[in-house]
Structure formats: C-alpha cells, structure tokens
Motif scaffolding. Structure first.
Motif, mmCIF file in Angstrom:
data_model
loop_
_atom_site.group_PDB
_atom_site.id
_atom_site.type_symbol
_atom_site.label_atom_id
_atom_site.label_comp_id
_atom_site.label_asym_id
_atom_site.label_seq_id
_atom_site.Cartn_x
_atom_site.Cartn_y
_atom_site.Cartn_z
ATOM 1 N N GLN A 16 0.826 -1.204 0.000
ATOM 2 C CA GLN A 16 0.000 0.000 0.000
ATOM 3 C C GLN A 16 0.865 1.262 0.000
ATOM 4 O O GLN A 16 0.518 2.251 -0.652
ATOM 5 C CB GLN A 16 -0.953 0.012 1.194
ATOM 6 N N THR A 20 0.720 3.832 -3.065
ATOM 7 C CA THR A 20 0.390 5.243 -2.810
ATOM 8 C C THR A 20 1.447 6.159 -3.417
ATOM 9 O O THR A 20 1.122 7.159 -4.064
ATOM 10 C CB THR A 20 0.265 5.500 -1.295
ATOM 11 N N LEU A 54 -7.410 10.345 -6.416
ATOM 12 C CA LEU A 54 -8.477 9.667 -5.667
ATOM 13 C C LEU A 54 -8.101 8.244 -5.240
ATOM 14 O O LEU A 54 -8.219 7.909 -4.060
ATOM 15 C CB LEU A 54 -9.782 9.695 -6.458
ATOM 16 N N PRO A 55 -7.622 7.372 -6.151
ATOM 17 C CA PRO A 55 -7.204 6.046 -5.678
ATOM 18 C C PRO A 55 -5.985 6.120 -4.754
ATOM 19 O O PRO A 55 -5.836 5.310 -3.839
ATOM 20 C CB PRO A 55 -6.892 5.260 -6.944
ATOM 21 N N ALA A 57 -5.456 8.510 -2.585
ATOM 22 C CA ALA A 57 -5.978 8.898 -1.272
ATOM 23 C C ALA A 57 -6.600 7.695 -0.565
ATOM 24 O O ALA A 57 -6.428 7.509 0.640
ATOM 25 C CB ALA A 57 -7.006 10.013 -1.427
ATOM 26 N N LYS A 58 -7.318 6.873 -1.316
ATOM 27 C CA LYS A 58 -7.910 5.670 -0.732
ATOM 28 C C LYS A 58 -6.811 4.731 -0.220
ATOM 29 O O LYS A 58 -6.908 4.155 0.864
ATOM 30 C CB LYS A 58 -8.772 4.954 -1.765
ATOM 31 N N SER A 59 -5.766 4.602 -0.989
ATOM 32 C CA SER A 59 -4.644 3.763 -0.579
ATOM 33 C C SER A 59 -3.944 4.337 0.651
ATOM 34 O O SER A 59 -3.529 3.603 1.544
ATOM 35 C CB SER A 59 -3.646 3.638 -1.737
ATOM 36 N N VAL A 61 -5.352 6.034 3.024
ATOM 37 C CA VAL A 61 -6.202 5.717 4.176
ATOM 38 C C VAL A 61 -5.889 4.313 4.687
ATOM 39 O O VAL A 61 -5.763 4.089 5.895
ATOM 40 C CB VAL A 61 -7.702 5.854 3.810
ATOM 41 N N THR A 62 -5.727 3.369 3.783
ATOM 42 C CA THR A 62 -5.378 2.000 4.181
ATOM 43 C C THR A 62 -4.024 1.968 4.887
ATOM 44 O O THR A 62 -3.857 1.281 5.893
ATOM 45 C CB THR A 62 -5.360 1.063 2.958
#
Length: 181
Positions: A16, A20, A54-55, A57-59, A61-62
């Motif tokens: 991750q 990122t 966007l992806p 940012a999602k990564s 968060v993980t």
C-alpha cells in the motif's frame, strides 16, 4: 499472500505504501507534462492527474489504518499453531473494523464454536469479544469468544482446547474473510 495469514499485514502495508507513492508520482508527472506542454494548468492532463489522486488517497487511508499494527513473528505463529487441536481453523494478522473502531487480532484459533484470540492491545479485548459474539448472534450462530493480551495465557488456553465434532460455522469463516482489511 491471502488475508488472515501470518505475514499478510507486513506485505499489505508495504504494498500500500509503494502503491500510494506510485499513484502520487504518476499524478505529479501527468500534471507537469500537461503544464509544460500546454503552458497552463488548464488542460486535460491536469484533470487526469487530479482524478488519479483519488485512488492514491484511498490507498493512503489503508496505510494510515495499517501502520500502527505489526505482523506476528512467524516463529510465534508456528508455536501457536502447534498448540491448536487438529482440525482447528487459524488466522493471523487480522486487522478489521467495526462501525466504531479498527481492531487487531494477532492470532485466532477456531475449534467448533470456540474462538480464542490474541491481541496486543488489552483495551480492545472487550470490544473484540462483543463485536464477534454480537455479529454472530445476529446471524443465528452462537460462539464462545475469548481474547487474551498475554501470550502465555493464550498458549495455555490453546493447549486446553479439545478437538470438536462440530464443524466451524461457515457463517463465521465467511464473515471473518469479509471484514479483514
């Protein structure tokens, strides 16, 4: 590596972080290419770069969710597995979230309807126990969940488990696979 196996947490966190960084670098590169090619930030590549964030940012968060937790040492996991009775289901490196918080079980052994877990955070014991039992109760499955923070007590409890004639409820194993990060 599959979710619920020892070492998964370490590999997932590393992946991750790299993903990122890759997404961030690609987005910055696309923006710069568009800026220098068009002479302005008002171009299609700027839109693509912003959407690429966007992806990323999602990564991110993980990554933030996983960073506080550590993988169980493989030698400890092997020692715990040796203590489990034959036919037991075991899971390692479990990070999962309830509607209220993120929690971790370093190791989980399931024999029939008996679940025995190990966590590093003593404050989470009550929450993990109630989360598992209440969720299974809603699905019509009765389980007995016991979580320990002490490795010695955990191993002692694992050694005292007897093989069960009853199979591990499929609702429990399916649910565990679904909640893991």
């Amino acid at each position: 590596m599959k979710k619920g196996t020892v070492g998964y947490l370490r590999k997932k966190t590393r992946f991750q972080i790299l993903y990122t960084l890759f997404i961030a670098l690609v987005s910055v590169a696309l923006f710069l290419i568009g800026y220098f090619a068009a002479g302005s930030s008002k171009n299609l590549l700027t839109v693509v770069a912003v959407l690429g964030v966007l992806p990323g940012a999602k990564s991110l968060v993980t990554v933030v969710i996983l960073l506080p937790y550590r993988s169980l040492a493989p030698c400890k996991a092997e020692a715990f597995s040796q203590c489990c009775p034959e036919g037991a289901r075991t899971y390692g490196d479990m990070v999962f979230s309830s509607p209220e918080r993120v929690m971790q079980l370093s190791f989980l052994c399931i024999v029939g309807n008996e679940c025995v877990g190990l966590t590093e955070k003593e404050k989470q014991i009550e929450k993990i126990t109630s989360y598992f039992t209440e969720t299974m109760k809603k699905q019509g499955v009765s389980i007995h969940m016991k979580v320990y923070a002490s490795e010695e007590e955990f191993q002692k409890r694992l050694r005292s488990l007897k093989p069960s004639e009853a199979p591990v409820p499929s609702e429990l194993t399916d649910w565990i696979k679904a909640i893991l990060v």
